[in-house]
Design an enzyme around this catalytic site. Structure first.
Site, short mmCIF file in Angstrom:
data_model
loop_
_atom_site.label_atom_id
_atom_site.label_comp_id
_atom_site.label_asym_id
_atom_site.label_seq_id
_atom_site.Cartn_x
_atom_site.Cartn_y
_atom_site.Cartn_z
N SER A 198 0.85 -1.19 0.00
CA SER A 198 0.00 0.00 0.00
C SER A 198 0.88 1.23 0.00
O SER A 198 1.64 1.47 0.95
CB SER A 198 -0.89 0.01 1.24
OG SER A 198 -1.34 1.34 1.49
N HIS A 227 -1.41 -1.46 -4.15
CA HIS A 227 -2.66 -1.06 -3.50
C HIS A 227 -2.64 0.46 -3.27
O HIS A 227 -1.71 0.99 -2.65
CB HIS A 227 -2.74 -1.81 -2.17
CG HIS A 227 -3.98 -1.59 -1.37
ND1 HIS A 227 -5.11 -2.38 -1.49
CD2 HIS A 227 -4.27 -0.67 -0.40
CE1 HIS A 227 -6.03 -1.97 -0.63
NE2 HIS A 227 -5.55 -0.93 0.04
N ASP A 274 -4.66 3.69 -1.75
CA ASP A 274 -5.71 4.05 -0.80
C ASP A 274 -6.25 5.44 -1.09
O ASP A 274 -5.53 6.43 -0.98
CB ASP A 274 -5.15 4.00 0.62
CG ASP A 274 -4.95 2.59 1.11
OD1 ASP A 274 -5.92 1.81 1.05
OD2 ASP A 274 -3.83 2.26 1.53
N MET A 293 -8.89 8.24 0.03
CA MET A 293 -9.71 8.64 1.19
C MET A 293 -10.30 10.02 0.94
O MET A 293 -9.63 10.90 0.38
CB MET A 293 -8.84 8.67 2.45
CG MET A 293 -8.10 7.36 2.69
SD MET A 293 -7.28 7.34 4.28
CE MET A 293 -6.36 5.80 4.18
N HIS A 302 -8.36 1.23 -3.62
CA HIS A 302 -9.24 0.99 -2.47
C HIS A 302 -9.94 2.31 -2.17
O HIS A 302 -9.35 3.22 -1.58
CB HIS A 302 -8.37 0.52 -1.29
CG HIS A 302 -9.12 0.30 -0.02
ND1 HIS A 302 -8.49 0.12 1.19
CD2 HIS A 302 -10.46 0.23 0.24
CE1 HIS A 302 -9.39 -0.05 2.14
NE2 HIS A 302 -10.59 0.02 1.60
N MET A 318 -12.06 4.51 -0.18
CA MET A 318 -12.70 4.80 1.10
C MET A 318 -13.41 6.14 0.92
O MET A 318 -13.01 7.18 1.43
CB MET A 318 -11.65 4.83 2.22
CG MET A 318 -11.14 3.42 2.55
SD MET A 318 -9.51 3.41 3.33
CE MET A 318 -8.48 3.49 1.88
N MET A 348 -11.30 -5.38 6.22
CA MET A 348 -10.49 -4.38 6.93
C MET A 348 -10.17 -4.93 8.32
O MET A 348 -11.06 -5.32 9.07
CB MET A 348 -11.24 -3.07 7.08
CG MET A 348 -11.34 -2.22 5.81
SD MET A 348 -9.77 -1.89 4.98
CE MET A 348 -8.80 -1.13 6.28
N ASP A 366 -6.48 -6.12 5.05
CA ASP A 366 -5.84 -4.80 4.93
C ASP A 366 -5.83 -4.10 6.28
O ASP A 366 -6.88 -3.82 6.85
CB ASP A 366 -6.63 -3.97 3.90
CG ASP A 366 -6.02 -2.60 3.65
OD1 ASP A 366 -4.91 -2.31 4.14
OD2 ASP A 366 -6.67 -1.81 2.94
C1 DX5 Z 1 -5.99 1.90 5.89
C2 DX5 Z 1 -5.65 1.53 4.47
C3 DX5 Z 1 -4.56 0.55 4.39
C4 DX5 Z 1 -3.26 1.03 4.95
C5 DX5 Z 1 -2.58 -0.14 5.59
O1 DX5 Z 1 -7.17 2.61 5.95
O2 DX5 Z 1 -6.76 1.00 3.79
O3 DX5 Z 1 -4.37 0.07 3.07
O4 DX5 Z 1 -2.41 1.62 4.00
O5 DX5 Z 1 -1.47 0.34 6.25
P1 DX5 Z 1 -0.67 -0.54 7.30
O6 DX5 Z 1 -0.17 -1.73 6.57
O7 DX5 Z 1 0.43 0.40 7.72
O8 DX5 Z 1 -1.61 -0.89 8.41
ZN ZN Z 2 -6.33 -0.02 1.82
#
Ligand code: DX5
Ligand code: ZN
Length: 226
Positions: free
Chosen positions: A7, A32, A34, A36, A65, A67, A136, A174
């Site tokens: 990620s 991956h 992320d 947000m 991903h 969010m 998650m 994740d």
């Molecule tokens: C969190 C993300 C993850 C995050 C994981 O909301 O969806 O993908 O990057 O990070 P680590 O591996 O540091 O927990």
């Molecule tokens: Zn993620």
């Protein structure tokens, strides 16, 4: 074989291309990304431009991903930028079948994510239609959190359901996946491990982080220095 998806939330974005190449050379399977929106989660991160930058930096498949609350309008821009798989959240979409169908029409694979406090049985009826179920293992929004221990039970439950259906849906986990938790996630049935901090925060950099996790799950790392 269990796959590894670094990620880039935890990557050094000032040298994103080099970080991705390190991951690729060390044997990572996909990237991956992320996204947000500061509404579904209390953080704001990357958009389609980042996906485009990744697309031009690595040959690995890109998974996004989202969010993001009600992401339908923004999904086409991510697919156009190079996302091969788009994950939306069961808690963030009002009409999930419509959203899944729309992403498929764009030619991408579909993932559906589920937060730690949402019963995994909510995904049951969707499993035959989607390519990935994302469990998650922390509340989403930030990297570097600790994996919640009830995650393993949730993975086992979904693994059983996917196998009973004879579905080829991938099971992904994740949040808080690291050298101490990776093997237990695999044992509980995960097909894909997402890891941010454990890879990009590793001493020696991302290549070492990837190789360490691959070793933990019984896979040899890729070659380096090429
Ligand atoms: C969190 C993300 C993850 C995050 C994981 O909301 O969806 O993908 O990057 O990070 P680590 O591996 O540091 O927990
Ligand atoms: Zn993620």
């Amino acid at each position: 074989m269990t796959l590894l998806a670094p990620s880039i939330l935890a990557a050094d974005l000032s040298r994103l291309g080099a970080e991705l190449q390190d991951c690729e050379r060390a044997g990572a399977d996909r990237i991956h990304i992320d996204v947000m929106d500061n509404h579904f989660v209390p953080n704001l991160t990357m958009g389609p431009a980042t996906v485009d930058a990744c697309r031009r930096s690595t040959r690995l498949p890109l998974e996004v991903h989202l969010m993001v609350l009600e992401p339908d309008a923004i999904v086409p821009a991510f697919v156009e930028a190079g996302a091969e798989l788009v994950t939306v959240h069961v808690e963030a979409v009002r009409q999930l079948h419509r959203t899944v169908a729309a992403i498929h029409r764009l030619g991408a694979r579909v993932g559906v994510g589920i937060n730690p406090a949402t019963p995994v049985s909510l995904l049951d009826d969707l499993l035959p239609e989607i390519e990935l179920a994302l469990v998650m293992s922390v509340d989403p929004g930030f990297g570097g959190q600790t994996l919640l221990p009830h995650t393993y039970q949730r993975l086992r439950q979904l693994r059983g359901r996917i196998d009973a259906l004879g579905s080829r849906c991938e099971l992904e986990v994740d949040g808080g996946v690291d050298r101490d938790t990776a093997a237990a996630c695999v044992e509980a049935g995960a097909d894909v491990l997402v890891a941010g901090t454990a890879i990009f925060g590793a001493v020696g950099g991302a290549a070492g982080g990837v190789r360490c996790l691959l070793e933990r799950i019984g896979r040899e790392g890729g070659t380096t220095g090429q």
